[in-house]
Write a protein that holds these residues in place. Structure first.
Motif, short mmCIF file in Angstrom:
data_model
loop_
_atom_site.label_atom_id
_atom_site.label_comp_id
_atom_site.label_asym_id
_atom_site.label_seq_id
_atom_site.Cartn_x
_atom_site.Cartn_y
_atom_site.Cartn_z
N VAL A 1 -7.25 11.75 -20.77
CA VAL A 1 -5.89 11.21 -20.60
C VAL A 1 -5.14 12.12 -19.62
O VAL A 1 -5.00 13.31 -19.84
N TYR A 2 -4.69 11.50 -18.52
CA TYR A 2 -3.85 12.20 -17.55
C TYR A 2 -2.40 11.82 -17.81
O TYR A 2 -2.11 10.67 -18.13
N GLU A 3 -1.52 12.78 -17.63
CA GLU A 3 -0.09 12.50 -17.66
C GLU A 3 0.50 13.05 -16.36
O GLU A 3 1.14 14.09 -16.34
N PRO A 4 0.26 12.31 -15.26
CA PRO A 4 0.58 12.87 -13.95
C PRO A 4 2.03 12.90 -13.56
O PRO A 4 2.38 13.50 -12.55
N GLY A 5 2.92 12.29 -14.33
CA GLY A 5 4.29 12.43 -13.88
C GLY A 5 5.29 11.55 -14.54
O GLY A 5 4.96 10.57 -15.19
N ALA A 6 6.55 11.94 -14.36
CA ALA A 6 7.68 11.16 -14.84
C ALA A 6 8.81 11.33 -13.84
O ALA A 6 8.87 12.33 -13.13
N TYR B 1 5.65 7.62 -1.74
CA TYR B 1 5.93 7.38 -0.33
C TYR B 1 7.44 7.33 -0.09
O TYR B 1 8.21 6.96 -0.97
N GLN B 2 7.82 7.70 1.12
CA GLN B 2 9.22 7.63 1.51
C GLN B 2 9.29 7.45 3.02
O GLN B 2 8.31 7.74 3.74
N PHE B 3 10.43 6.98 3.50
CA PHE B 3 10.63 6.77 4.93
C PHE B 3 11.83 7.58 5.39
O PHE B 3 12.86 7.63 4.73
N GLN B 4 11.66 8.22 6.54
CA GLN B 4 12.76 8.92 7.19
C GLN B 4 12.67 8.69 8.69
O GLN B 4 11.64 8.97 9.31
N ASP B 5 13.73 8.16 9.26
CA ASP B 5 13.78 7.94 10.71
C ASP B 5 13.62 9.29 11.41
O ASP B 5 14.46 10.17 11.27
N ALA C 1 0.81 -1.21 0.00
CA ALA C 1 0.00 0.00 0.00
C ALA C 1 0.85 1.27 0.00
O ALA C 1 0.33 2.36 -0.25
N LEU C 2 2.15 1.13 0.26
CA LEU C 2 3.02 2.31 0.37
C LEU C 2 4.06 2.36 -0.73
O LEU C 2 5.13 2.96 -0.57
N ARG C 3 3.76 1.78 -1.86
CA ARG C 3 4.70 1.82 -2.98
C ARG C 3 4.47 3.06 -3.83
O ARG C 3 3.35 3.55 -3.94
N PRO C 4 5.52 3.58 -4.47
CA PRO C 4 5.38 4.83 -5.22
C PRO C 4 4.53 4.67 -6.48
O PRO C 4 4.35 3.57 -6.99
N PHE C 5 4.03 5.80 -6.96
CA PHE C 5 3.18 5.86 -8.15
C PHE C 5 1.88 5.07 -7.95
O PHE C 5 1.37 4.44 -8.87
N THR C 6 1.37 5.09 -6.72
CA THR C 6 0.07 4.48 -6.44
C THR C 6 -1.02 5.39 -7.00
O THR C 6 -1.11 6.57 -6.65
N VAL C 7 -1.85 4.85 -7.91
CA VAL C 7 -2.90 5.63 -8.56
C VAL C 7 -4.24 5.28 -7.91
O VAL C 7 -4.61 4.12 -7.80
N THR C 8 -4.97 6.30 -7.46
CA THR C 8 -6.28 6.09 -6.87
C THR C 8 -7.28 7.07 -7.48
O THR C 8 -6.90 8.04 -8.14
N PHE C 9 -8.55 6.81 -7.22
CA PHE C 9 -9.63 7.64 -7.76
C PHE C 9 -10.55 8.04 -6.60
O PHE C 9 -11.70 7.61 -6.52
N PRO C 10 -10.06 8.89 -5.68
CA PRO C 10 -10.79 9.18 -4.45
C PRO C 10 -12.07 9.98 -4.70
O PRO C 10 -12.10 10.89 -5.53
N ASP C 11 -13.12 9.61 -3.98
CA ASP C 11 -14.39 10.35 -4.02
C ASP C 11 -14.96 10.46 -5.43
O ASP C 11 -15.69 11.41 -5.75
N SER C 12 -14.65 9.48 -6.29
CA SER C 12 -15.22 9.48 -7.64
C SER C 12 -16.59 8.82 -7.61
O SER C 12 -16.87 7.95 -6.78
#
Length: 204
Positions: free
Chosen positions: A199-204, A94-98, A16-27
């Motif tokens: 078409v979304y192009e949300p990032g690179a 997502y990222q982790f920092q102590d 659940a915490l991997r990068p480039f997670t695509v969701t469709f909240p409140d759709s």
């Protein structure tokens, strides 16, 4: 010199915490949690993930550019049923920092390398450390050029191809995972009609 490898994805043990997670909240038409996506490996560097029901077809296309350390993501949403539907798109990193690591330096002290949640908005980098985010989330709007995580030596970020002042970048601490941070790119609500495609192009 410290030659240890740096893991750029420190939350990968939790799906659940991997990068480039695509969701469709409140759709109005949502994608069920833990749903299965059809996988189509188009080449060694390009792969599609497709989900469809009676109302929508969604294709997530990832294109890897290893020589530039880039991943291009395109999300295509098509509506085949009658009527209209308001849809939202969000992309999370997502990222982790102590939180016990002090990243400050001094006259005789080299600052320890640390990750910060960062958003380049309206021509300025806005960044927050994990301890700041554990107190309160940060939501910023404006001309968002990129959002992600900055390090003393590295940057992991998503950069929308279409700059839209309605895009927001929101950084927060992940509840129940001490030290984990989320950066969320939230795109504006769109209305899809029957036969319409966005078409979304949300990032690179």
């Amino acid at each position: 010199a410290d030659r240890r490898q740096l893991d750029m994805v420190l939350t990968a043990d939790d799906e659940a915490l991997r990068p480039f997670t695509v969701t469709f909240p409140d759709s109005q038409i949502g994608v069920p949690a833990q749903t299965e996506w059809a996988v189509d490996k188009r080449s060694d560097t390009e792969v599609d993930f497709t989900w469809r029901n009676d109302d929508l077809t969604i294709v997530k296309r990832y294109r890897f550019i290893p020589q530039d350390y880039l991943v291009e993501l395109t999300v295509e949403v098509s509506k085949q049923s009658a009527g209209e539907a308001k849809q939202n798109l969000a992309v999370a990193l997502y990222q982790f920092q102590d939180p016990t690591v002090d990243g400050s330096g001094g006259l005789f002290k080299r600052p320890a390398p640390v990750w910060h949640a960062a958003c380049y908005v309206d021509g300025e980098v806005r960044s927050d450390g994990v301890r700041t985010l554990q107190k309160a989330e940060r939501i910023r709007t404006g001309k968002v050029s990129w959002a992600g995580f900055s390090h003393n030596y590295f940057l992991v970020a998503a950069a929308p191809k279409q700059e839209d002042p309605r895009v927001t970048c929101a950084s927060r601490a992940v509840q129940g995972r001490d030290g984990a941070m989320q950066m969320l790119l939230q795109f504006p609500t769109i209305t899809l009609k029957e036969g319409g495609t966005l078409v979304y192009e949300p990032g690179a």
